[in-house]
Design an enzyme around this catalytic site. Structure first.
Site, PDB file in Angstrom:
ATOM      1  N   LYS A  21      30.867  35.642  18.277  1.00 27.98           N
ATOM      2  CA  LYS A  21      31.763  36.661  18.821  1.00 27.98           C
ATOM      3  C   LYS A  21      33.190  36.472  18.316  1.00 27.98           C
ATOM      4  O   LYS A  21      34.162  36.501  19.060  1.00 27.98           O
ATOM      5  CB  LYS A  21      31.711  36.642  20.351  1.00 27.98           C
ATOM      6  N   ASP A  56      28.041  46.316  18.653  1.00 28.61           N
ATOM      7  CA  ASP A  56      28.943  45.801  17.631  1.00 28.61           C
ATOM      8  C   ASP A  56      29.595  46.937  16.842  1.00 28.61           C
ATOM      9  O   ASP A  56      30.819  46.970  16.671  1.00 28.61           O
ATOM     10  CB  ASP A  56      28.181  44.875  16.679  1.00 28.61           C
ATOM     11  N   GLU A  94      33.518  48.157  16.812  1.00 26.35           N
ATOM     12  CA  GLU A  94      34.322  48.263  15.597  1.00 26.35           C
ATOM     13  C   GLU A  94      34.965  49.636  15.471  1.00 26.35           C
ATOM     14  O   GLU A  94      36.091  49.766  14.986  1.00 26.35           O
ATOM     15  CB  GLU A  94      33.457  47.986  14.366  1.00 26.35           C
TER      16      GLU A  94
END
Length: 465
Positions: free
Chosen positions: A240, A303, A307
């Site tokens: 992470k 994820d 982003e």
């Protein structure tokens, strides 16, 4: 290094609304400032704004779906490490605690593995390769960690500088490394994975293990109606944090107990019953203080969504639009840069990471809290609306297809010219930033600017919701 333009245009378009003062002035809304206690609810701010009748923001409000059930408890079995059940925010979760005192278990976790091939030398590759090598050496294991690169890669020199070499068998050609490895860690870019996965699969040994640190490849295969070969195991360990932090905190962990980057892990496919132990061994060897279970599908959705939002895309949209807002209203360029980029990447992020979001608000003066409230309340629902759209693009596979197509535009094809991705450092804001950064004093975290803080925290809360 300048960031690439991988953010969502939709985020930038919505944050553009902040660049121009609204026709209805913030000061005339019925948001007005009542001193709030330290128990301020950020959610209440967004609701209060919606009740400020007649506002443009209120009319564009989107309702967030209520969470009606707890997340599914992901269980796993390991014969090497100790599994522990913990409770976080009322939800149970299984984890494995890491630590250098567990390195002696790595040979058992990696039983049957003679070579680990680390493919790629980008953000994660250098950190993971060095951490694995050092941890296995401390465990007195003879497992080889080998870097695999394209023959013309400029990264050979960097890998050699990190202690890998052709002479001792720890550095070589990408395809030879894949063919000779029992565990292949595919740490190349998303676009490169999409273009090369078939060749990667064809070079892997039967019963070997494919390791990923991002679920993008699964999403790409699913969007094409494909799947992984059935004769290999597929696992993931996803730190992470960025690669440099994974390495820096691992090194720091030699002196400071508990230093490291937490990781999630997933077992997507297990052909011989070894996958869970290998995945957990990989995470422990990276120096992860805590390792928690996820699925490859959950990982890539969260994820990529992150982003496009709070991690990259939305932040860029916010700082660009606020910079224009401030300068168009008379603020000097240098100060506008400090009150946007320097403020978010410095004092705001530092405060949130060490003390929590509420501490940002509590650190403001009474007048600053009023400005924070105005910015937060005006930004929350526009952020929510665009983030919702971004998530649907990710969940449907549209965003993954867009990434793949963008990567393929880097090269000439079908008579069309190459159109490689550019940098975001050519706008006026970044040009001003070069000047500001050149004179920044060491340790200067920038100003805690209330309006910027309100917008940023609203974005963060919208993404959390």
């Amino acid at each position: 290094m300048a960031a690439t333009t991988s953010f969502s245009p939709a985020i930038f378009a919505t944050s553009e609304n902040l660049a121009k003062p609204a026709t209805r002035s913030f000061a005339t809304t019925n948001l007005a400032p009542q001193p709030l206690s330290s128990k301020l609810s950020f959610k209440s701010l967004s609701l209060r704004r919606c009740k400020a009748g007649g506002s443009a923001v209120g009319s564009r409000m989107v309702s967030a779906p209520a969470i009606s059930k707890s997340p599914t408890l992901l269980d796993f079995e390991t014969s090497v490490f100790k599994k522990e059940k913990i409770s976080l925010a009322g939800n149970d979760e299984y984890i494995v605690r890491g630590g250098r005192d567990l390195f002696h278990l790595l040979p058992d976790a990696f039983k049957g593995i003679k070579q680990i091939g680390v493919i790629g030398w980008g953000s994660q590759g250098p950190a993971q390769a060095q951490n694995l090598r050092d941890s296995l050496a401390e465990a007195k294991s003879d497992i080889v960690v080998k870097i695999g690169l394209r023959k013309d890669s400029r990264s050979f020199a960097e890998a050699r500088a990190a202690g890998f070499s052709e002479e001792n068998g720890t550095l070589g050609d990408i395809w030879e490394t894949i063919s000779g490895s029992d565990l292949v860690l595919l740490l190349i870019s998303d676009a490169a994975q999409a273009d090369n996965y078939e060749k990667v699969f064809s070079h892997m040994k039967p019963n070997s293990i494919l390791g990923l640190s991002h679920g993008f490849l699964l999403g790409h295969l699913q969007s094409s109606g494909l799947d992984f070969p059935k004769n290999i195991s597929v696992i993931a360990v996803c730190p992470k944090g960025m690669g440099p932090s994974v390495r820096r905190l691992y090194v720091q962990g030699k002196e400071v107990n508990g230093a490291g980057i937490n990781s999630s892990f997933a077992v997507h496919q297990d052909v011989n019953g070894r996958a869970t132990n290998v995945a957990l061994g990989w995470s422990v060897a990276l120096g992860s203080p805590f390792t928690f279970a996820t699925t490859l599908e959950q990982e890539y959705k969260s994820d990529i969504f992150g982003e496009r939002g709070i991690l990259l895309g939305a932040v860029h949209g916010i700082v660009e639009s606020l910079f224009r807002r401030y300068t168009e209203n008379g603020m000097g360029e240098d100060l506008a840069y400090k009150n946007t980029v320097e403020s978010i990447t410095g004092i705001i992020s530092k405060t949130i990471s060490t003390k929590g979001m509420l501490s940002v608000y509590n650190a403001l003066s009474d007048e600053g809290k009023i400005e924070f409230q105005k910015a937060y309340s005006a930004s929350y629902y526009p952020c929510m609306e665009i983030l919702y759209e971004c998530y649907e693009d990710v969940a449907s596979g549209n965003e993954i297809r867009s990434v793949v197509l963008a990567g393929r535009r880097f090269y000439e094809k079908e008579g069309l010219p190459a159109f490689p991705m550019g940098n975001i450092d050519q706008t006026r804001m970044w040009k001003v930033g070069e000047r500001v950064r050149s004179s920044r004093l060491a340790g200067d975290l920038g100003p805690l600017y209330p309006f910027t803080a309100g917008v940023f925290v609203a974005l963060m809360m919208a993404q959390v919701r």
